[in-house]
Design a protein around this motif. Structure first.
Motif, PDB file in Angstrom:
ATOM      1  N   SER A 201      -2.053  -0.181   6.275  1.00  0.00           N
ATOM      2  CA  SER A 201      -2.451  -1.578   6.237  1.00  0.00           C
ATOM      3  C   SER A 201      -1.289  -2.470   6.679  1.00  0.00           C
ATOM      4  O   SER A 201      -0.122  -2.059   6.649  1.00  0.00           O
ATOM      5  CB  SER A 201      -2.887  -1.955   4.818  1.00  0.00           C
ATOM      6  N   LYS A 202      -1.617  -3.680   7.093  1.00  0.00           N
ATOM      7  CA  LYS A 202      -0.587  -4.591   7.602  1.00  0.00           C
ATOM      8  C   LYS A 202       0.458  -4.918   6.545  1.00  0.00           C
ATOM      9  O   LYS A 202       1.630  -5.124   6.863  1.00  0.00           O
ATOM     10  CB  LYS A 202      -1.242  -5.879   8.108  1.00  0.00           C
ATOM     11  N   ASN A 203       0.043  -4.976   5.269  1.00  0.00           N
ATOM     12  CA  ASN A 203       1.002  -5.304   4.211  1.00  0.00           C
ATOM     13  C   ASN A 203       1.625  -4.067   3.573  1.00  0.00           C
ATOM     14  O   ASN A 203       2.323  -4.160   2.556  1.00  0.00           O
ATOM     15  CB  ASN A 203       0.334  -6.159   3.134  1.00  0.00           C
ATOM     16  N   ASN A 204       1.326  -2.878   4.163  1.00  0.00           N
ATOM     17  CA  ASN A 204       1.931  -1.614   3.713  1.00  0.00           C
ATOM     18  C   ASN A 204       1.587  -1.229   2.274  1.00  0.00           C
ATOM     19  O   ASN A 204       2.317  -0.467   1.639  1.00  0.00           O
ATOM     20  CB  ASN A 204       3.456  -1.654   3.876  1.00  0.00           C
ATOM     21  N   THR A 205       0.479  -1.760   1.744  1.00  0.00           N
ATOM     22  CA  THR A 205       0.080  -1.374   0.383  1.00  0.00           C
ATOM     23  C   THR A 205      -0.880  -0.194   0.383  1.00  0.00           C
ATOM     24  O   THR A 205      -1.169   0.366  -0.670  1.00  0.00           O
ATOM     25  CB  THR A 205      -0.587  -2.553  -0.344  1.00  0.00           C
ATOM     26  N   PHE A 206      -1.393   0.169   1.550  1.00  0.00           N
ATOM     27  CA  PHE A 206      -2.311   1.290   1.651  1.00  0.00           C
ATOM     28  C   PHE A 206      -1.981   2.102   2.890  1.00  0.00           C
ATOM     29  O   PHE A 206      -1.644   1.549   3.940  1.00  0.00           O
ATOM     30  CB  PHE A 206      -3.764   0.824   1.746  1.00  0.00           C
ATOM     31  N   ALA A 216      -2.223   4.132  -2.535  1.00  0.00           N
ATOM     32  CA  ALA A 216      -3.075   2.988  -2.842  1.00  0.00           C
ATOM     33  C   ALA A 216      -2.761   2.492  -4.244  1.00  0.00           C
ATOM     34  O   ALA A 216      -2.208   3.225  -5.075  1.00  0.00           O
ATOM     35  CB  ALA A 216      -4.546   3.375  -2.742  1.00  0.00           C
ATOM     36  N   ASN A 217      -3.095   1.228  -4.499  1.00  0.00           N
ATOM     37  CA  ASN A 217      -2.877   0.670  -5.830  1.00  0.00           C
ATOM     38  C   ASN A 217      -3.926   1.161  -6.824  1.00  0.00           C
ATOM     39  O   ASN A 217      -3.656   1.337  -7.998  1.00  0.00           O
ATOM     40  CB  ASN A 217      -2.894  -0.859  -5.768  1.00  0.00           C
ATOM     41  N   SER A 218      -5.145   1.380  -6.377  1.00  0.00           N
ATOM     42  CA  SER A 218      -6.207   1.868  -7.237  1.00  0.00           C
ATOM     43  C   SER A 218      -7.293   2.489  -6.372  1.00  0.00           C
ATOM     44  O   SER A 218      -7.392   2.209  -5.176  1.00  0.00           O
ATOM     45  CB  SER A 218      -6.804   0.744  -8.095  1.00  0.00           C
ATOM     46  N   LEU A 219      -8.105   3.344  -6.988  1.00  0.00           N
ATOM     47  CA  LEU A 219      -9.220   3.984  -6.315  1.00  0.00           C
ATOM     48  C   LEU A 219     -10.497   3.694  -7.089  1.00  0.00           C
ATOM     49  O   LEU A 219     -10.487   3.657  -8.324  1.00  0.00           O
ATOM     50  CB  LEU A 219      -9.010   5.497  -6.208  1.00  0.00           C
ATOM     51  N   THR A 220     -11.592   3.487  -6.378  1.00  0.00           N
ATOM     52  CA  THR A 220     -12.880   3.208  -6.986  1.00  0.00           C
ATOM     53  C   THR A 220     -13.919   4.144  -6.406  1.00  0.00           C
ATOM     54  O   THR A 220     -13.980   4.311  -5.182  1.00  0.00           O
ATOM     55  CB  THR A 220     -13.301   1.750  -6.756  1.00  0.00           C
ATOM     56  N   ILE A 221     -14.712   4.785  -7.261  1.00  0.00           N
ATOM     57  CA  ILE A 221     -15.790   5.664  -6.814  1.00  0.00           C
ATOM     58  C   ILE A 221     -17.109   5.099  -7.297  1.00  0.00           C
ATOM     59  O   ILE A 221     -17.330   4.971  -8.505  1.00  0.00           O
ATOM     60  CB  ILE A 221     -15.589   7.102  -7.340  1.00  0.00           C
ATOM     61  N   ASN A 222     -17.971   4.730  -6.349  1.00  0.00           N
ATOM     62  CA  ASN A 222     -19.282   4.164  -6.669  1.00  0.00           C
ATOM     63  C   ASN A 222     -19.190   3.013  -7.661  1.00  0.00           C
ATOM     64  O   ASN A 222     -19.952   2.920  -8.623  1.00  0.00           O
ATOM     65  CB  ASN A 222     -20.220   5.255  -7.212  1.00  0.00           C
ATOM     66  N   GLY A 223     -18.216   2.149  -7.440  1.00  0.00           N
ATOM     67  CA  GLY A 223     -18.071   0.962  -8.273  1.00  0.00           C
ATOM     68  C   GLY A 223     -17.300   1.174  -9.553  1.00  0.00           C
ATOM     69  O   GLY A 223     -17.015   0.215 -10.269  1.00  0.00           O
ATOM     70  N   GLY A 228      -5.962   3.646 -12.246  1.00  0.00           N
ATOM     71  CA  GLY A 228      -5.463   2.353 -12.698  1.00  0.00           C
ATOM     72  C   GLY A 228      -6.540   1.467 -13.279  1.00  0.00           C
ATOM     73  O   GLY A 228      -6.263   0.498 -13.978  1.00  0.00           O
ATOM     74  N   GLY A 229      -7.846   1.757 -12.981  1.00  0.00           N
ATOM     75  CA  GLY A 229      -8.927   0.938 -13.500  1.00  0.00           C
ATOM     76  C   GLY A 229      -9.305   1.256 -14.929  1.00  0.00           C
ATOM     77  O   GLY A 229     -10.055   0.514 -15.539  1.00  0.00           O
ATOM     78  N   LEU A 230      -8.817   2.341 -15.520  1.00  0.00           N
ATOM     79  CA  LEU A 230      -9.153   2.738 -16.885  1.00  0.00           C
ATOM     80  C   LEU A 230      -7.891   2.813 -17.726  1.00  0.00           C
ATOM     81  O   LEU A 230      -6.836   3.215 -17.246  1.00  0.00           O
ATOM     82  CB  LEU A 230      -9.846   4.096 -16.897  1.00  0.00           C
TER      83      LEU A 230
END
Length: 390
Positions: A201-206, A216-223, A228-230
């Motif tokens: 990514s342009k901002n080098n976060t991914f 990546a900062n976090s991963l999401t599967i089917n919403g 990091g989300g839990l």
């Protein structure tokens, strides 16, 4: 990107049959032993649908302004190069003269690089003939072959060129425009297949590379956020909800590892119940009774077997007094003449017999003998066991 199958070279004039209607990816004009320079300094490159022997009205010409003609001497020749390059994470087009021969036709001790203004040498779709105002010059061209990957690459070059020039840019200016959606000053691209070594990514976060590493900062599967989300307690609740059993060869309590409340199970085998018992209960009454769940053995539960006894005999005397004269005992001479009854001694033998009978029903059982429990223990692998209660 493999350019081997889309590079064409030749002397004086070359042709190609399967090009996109887009700018050449690279071109090189080099002086050879038989090359003849024109009377002017400029290098002119011609692109036509037909050969130089029969030019068409659609022929295009592109002019590079040189400070001097190209020369050849002692096996070395000057060359003009234009190519796509990556500088500071940007795709750019660069052009230059690589001079190896001086104006006196001597070989220079060090090459001299002369920068040139770049030119988009646009090809026709399909068939192209390329030649110059130099006779017998060596020509090498790298062209955008008509396939999806080249369409993507060409669009990137076109976009970079317009951005560099700070001019107006629209989707009508690019080839294969159906793959792009313009959002503000940026572009979204949709392709069926993209081969890349790394996407960042342009901002080098991914980033994702061809080794399968994802940053990546976090991963999401089917919403549902993962990682990091839990919270840690939410992760534990998903994996070990209340009522779960935890097994380990380590004595560390899962309460220490994961949190929550756990009861240690000690001295019991785990049993997969069939509905007859309450799940989670101890059939022997619970740990507080300190029992093993064994019961007394019934006759029906005993394995079928035979008791073997030792047979033997008893002998006894039976004295019978007889009055039969034939058995009178005459007293010796000199006796009183009294006849006494004789005792008839008869021997009887009485045999004591033993009968061997089978007994026992052969049902599954635990032996209880002499007020103690006889346990049959199978081979086992002992583990630490806990049940989560809260």
């Amino acid at each position: 990107m493999n350019l081997t199958n889309q590079s064409v070279s030749g002397t004086n004039e070359i042709s190609l049959q399967d090009s996109l209607n887009a700018a050449a990816l690279g071109i090189k004009i080099k002086m050879g032993a038989t090359s003849v320079a024109p009377n002017e300094n400029d290098l002119v490159i011609y692109v036509d649908k037909q050969s130089s022997s029969n030019p068409s009205n659609d022929r295009k010409q592109y002019v590079f302004n040189l400070t001097d003609i190209l020369r050849y001497a002692s096996g070395e020749g000057d060359e003009v190069v234009q190519k796509v390059a990556l500088k500071n994470n940007k795709i750019v087009l660069e052009a230059y003269v690589n001079r190896l021969i001086g104006s006196d036709n001597s070989v220079l001790s060090e090459p001299v690089v002369e920068e040139l203004d770049t030119i988009d040498i646009t090809l026709f779709e399909g068939t192209n003939y390329i030649y110059t105002n130099y006779t017998d010059a060596d020509i090498i061209i790298v062209y955008p072959k008509d396939d999806d990957l080249n369409r993507l690459f060409v669009n990137s070059v076109i976009y970079a060129r317009h951005t560099e020039a700070c001019d107006d840019f629209s989707l009508d200016d690019i080839y294969f425009k159906d793959a792009f959606t313009k959002i503000g000053d940026e572009l979204n691209i949709e392709v069926d297949n993209l081969t890349a070594k790394c996407i960042t990514s342009k901002n080098n976060t991914f980033s994702i590379d061809n080794a399968g590493n994802i940053v990546a900062n976090s991963l999401t599967i089917n919403g549902t956020p993962i990682g990091g989300g839990l919270t840690s307690s939410e992760v534990v609740d998903l994996i070990y909800p209340v009522g779960s059993i935890y097994l380990s060869v380590s004595s560390t309590s899962p309460a220490t590892l994961f949190g929550g409340t756990w009861d240690r199970i000690n001295g019991y085998y785990l049993y997969a119940g069939d509905g007859g018992n309450t799940a989670g209960s101890n059939t022997s009454g619970g740990p507080s009774t300190n029992t093993t769940g064994s019961t007394a053995l019934t006759v029906a539960q005993m394995p079928s077997h035979t008791h073997t006894q030792n047979p033997h005999s008893h002998a006894q005397n039976n004295n019978t007094w007889m009055n039969d004269p034939a058995h009178y005992d005459t007293r010796p001479a000199g006796s009183s003449g009294f006849y006494a009854g004789a005792a008839l001694v008869t021997y009887y033998t009485q045999n004591a017999t033993a009968t061997n009978n089978n007994t026992g029903g052969g049902q599954g059982h635990t032996h209880t003998l002499n007020s103690h429990t006889h346990s049959v223990t199978p081979l086992r692998y002992e583990v630490y066991t806990w049940k989560r209660t809260a």
